[in-house]
Design a protein around this motif. Structure first.
Motif, PDB file in Angstrom:
ATOM      1  N   LEU A   1       0.821  -1.196   0.000  1.00 27.43           N
ATOM      2  CA  LEU A   1       0.000   0.000   0.000  1.00 27.43           C
ATOM      3  C   LEU A   1       0.862   1.254   0.000  1.00 27.43           C
ATOM      4  N   ASN A   2       0.319   2.316  -0.529  1.00 26.76           N
ATOM      5  CA  ASN A   2       0.992   3.603  -0.554  1.00 26.76           C
ATOM      6  C   ASN A   2       0.426   4.479   0.558  1.00 26.76           C
ATOM      7  N   GLU A   3       0.867   4.249   1.784  1.00 32.20           N
ATOM      8  CA  GLU A   3       0.364   4.979   2.943  1.00 32.20           C
ATOM      9  C   GLU A   3       1.333   6.080   3.336  1.00 32.20           C
ATOM     10  N   ALA A   4       0.799   7.252   3.631  1.00 35.38           N
ATOM     11  CA  ALA A   4       1.622   8.358   4.119  1.00 35.38           C
ATOM     12  C   ALA A   4       1.801   8.262   5.629  1.00 35.38           C
ATOM     13  N   CYS A   5       0.880   7.550   6.293  1.00 32.04           N
ATOM     14  CA  CYS A   5       0.925   7.347   7.734  1.00 32.04           C
ATOM     15  C   CYS A   5       0.013   6.168   8.053  1.00 32.04           C
ATOM     16  N   ASP A   6       0.137   5.642   9.246  1.00 32.61           N
ATOM     17  CA  ASP A   6      -0.757   4.577   9.695  1.00 32.61           C
ATOM     18  C   ASP A   6      -0.814   4.615  11.208  1.00 32.61           C
ATOM     19  N   ASP A   7      -1.923   5.130  11.736  1.00 33.25           N
ATOM     20  CA  ASP A   7      -2.054   5.270  13.185  1.00 33.25           C
ATOM     21  C   ASP A   7      -2.916   4.171  13.793  1.00 33.25           C
ATOM     22  N   SER A   8      -3.150   3.127  13.041  1.00 37.78           N
ATOM     23  CA  SER A   8      -3.850   1.918  13.510  1.00 37.78           C
ATOM     24  C   SER A   8      -5.312   2.159  13.882  1.00 37.78           C
ATOM     25  N   ASN A   9      -5.944   3.162  13.266  1.00 43.72           N
ATOM     26  CA  ASN A   9      -7.374   3.339  13.476  1.00 43.72           C
ATOM     27  C   ASN A   9      -8.011   3.860  12.196  1.00 43.72           C
ATOM     28  N   GLN A  10      -9.301   3.891  12.170  1.00 51.31           N
ATOM     29  CA  GLN A  10     -10.053   4.344  10.999  1.00 51.31           C
ATOM     30  C   GLN A  10     -10.704   5.706  11.225  1.00 51.31           C
ATOM     31  N   GLN A  11     -10.108   6.540  12.090  1.00 54.13           N
ATOM     32  CA  GLN A  11     -10.672   7.846  12.417  1.00 54.13           C
ATOM     33  C   GLN A  11     -10.032   8.951  11.591  1.00 54.13           C
ATOM     34  N   ASN A  12     -10.823   9.956  11.264  1.00 57.01           N
ATOM     35  CA  ASN A  12     -10.319  11.186  10.670  1.00 57.01           C
ATOM     36  C   ASN A  12     -10.115  12.206  11.783  1.00 57.01           C
ATOM     37  N   ASP A  13      -9.500  13.318  11.460  1.00 61.80           N
ATOM     38  CA  ASP A  13      -9.280  14.436  12.385  1.00 61.80           C
ATOM     39  C   ASP A  13      -8.359  14.098  13.548  1.00 61.80           C
ATOM     40  N   ASP A  14      -7.418  13.181  13.332  1.00 58.39           N
ATOM     41  CA  ASP A  14      -6.419  12.879  14.353  1.00 58.39           C
ATOM     42  C   ASP A  14      -5.004  12.932  13.769  1.00 58.39           C
ATOM     43  N   GLY A  15      -4.886  13.497  12.571  1.00 61.04           N
ATOM     44  CA  GLY A  15      -3.589  13.640  11.918  1.00 61.04           C
ATOM     45  C   GLY A  15      -3.379  12.695  10.765  1.00 61.04           C
ATOM     46  N   CYS A  16      -3.924  11.493  10.891  1.00 60.93           N
ATOM     47  CA  CYS A  16      -3.794  10.461   9.861  1.00 60.93           C
ATOM     48  C   CYS A  16      -5.204   9.992   9.512  1.00 60.93           C
ATOM     49  N   SER A  17      -5.626  10.224   8.284  1.00 62.64           N
ATOM     50  CA  SER A  17      -7.011   9.944   7.904  1.00 62.64           C
ATOM     51  C   SER A  17      -7.314   8.446   7.852  1.00 62.64           C
ATOM     52  N   GLU A  18      -8.580   8.136   7.698  1.00 66.76           N
ATOM     53  CA  GLU A  18      -8.999   6.730   7.598  1.00 66.76           C
ATOM     54  C   GLU A  18      -8.368   6.043   6.384  1.00 66.76           C
ATOM     55  N   LYS A  19      -7.922   6.835   5.410  1.00 67.19           N
ATOM     56  CA  LYS A  19      -7.272   6.288   4.215  1.00 67.19           C
ATOM     57  C   LYS A  19      -5.754   6.386   4.307  1.00 67.19           C
ATOM     58  N   CYS A  20      -5.245   6.614   5.524  1.00 66.40           N
ATOM     59  CA  CYS A  20      -3.803   6.668   5.804  1.00 66.40           C
ATOM     60  C   CYS A  20      -3.089   7.778   5.031  1.00 66.40           C
ATOM     61  N   LYS A  21      -3.720   8.938   4.988  1.00 71.47           N
ATOM     62  CA  LYS A  21      -3.142  10.135   4.384  1.00 71.47           C
ATOM     63  C   LYS A  21      -2.934  11.172   5.479  1.00 71.47           C
ATOM     64  N   LEU A  22      -1.863  11.958   5.382  1.00 74.01           N
ATOM     65  CA  LEU A  22      -1.620  13.021   6.343  1.00 74.01           C
ATOM     66  C   LEU A  22      -2.691  14.092   6.210  1.00 74.01           C
ATOM     67  N   GLU A  23      -3.187  14.587   7.341  1.00 74.30           N
ATOM     68  CA  GLU A  23      -4.222  15.613   7.341  1.00 74.30           C
ATOM     69  C   GLU A  23      -3.592  16.986   7.568  1.00 74.30           C
TER      70      GLU A  23
END
Length: 68
Positions: A1-23
């Motif tokens: 996968l092409n992930e910019a981040c992975d914070d191990s959750n599916q939440q938005n508005d915490d820095g790393c989106s549900e699609k593993c993109k930097l916010e």
């Protein structure tokens, strides 16, 4: 996968989106997993745990301290 981040959750508005993109307005340490993200104090946007952000976090007596 092409992930910019992975914070191990599916939440938005915490820095790393549900699609593993930097916010916007966050900086994330992506060298470790899960990624850890913190808000950017001084960008004029209140995010995460910030209670204020005047965009001038070094000005004294503006009602918002240097840690937002």
């Amino acid at each position: 996968l092409n992930e910019a981040c992975d914070d191990s959750n599916q939440q938005n508005d915490d820095g790393c989106s549900e699609k593993c993109k930097l916010e916007d307005g966050w900086k994330c340490n992506i060298t470790n997993e899960p990624s850890s993200c913190n808000t950017i104090c001084g960008d004029k946007y209140i995010r995460g745990d910030e209670t204020c952000d005047t965009g001038n976090n070094s000005a004294p007596f503006d009602g918002c301290d240097s840690s937002c």
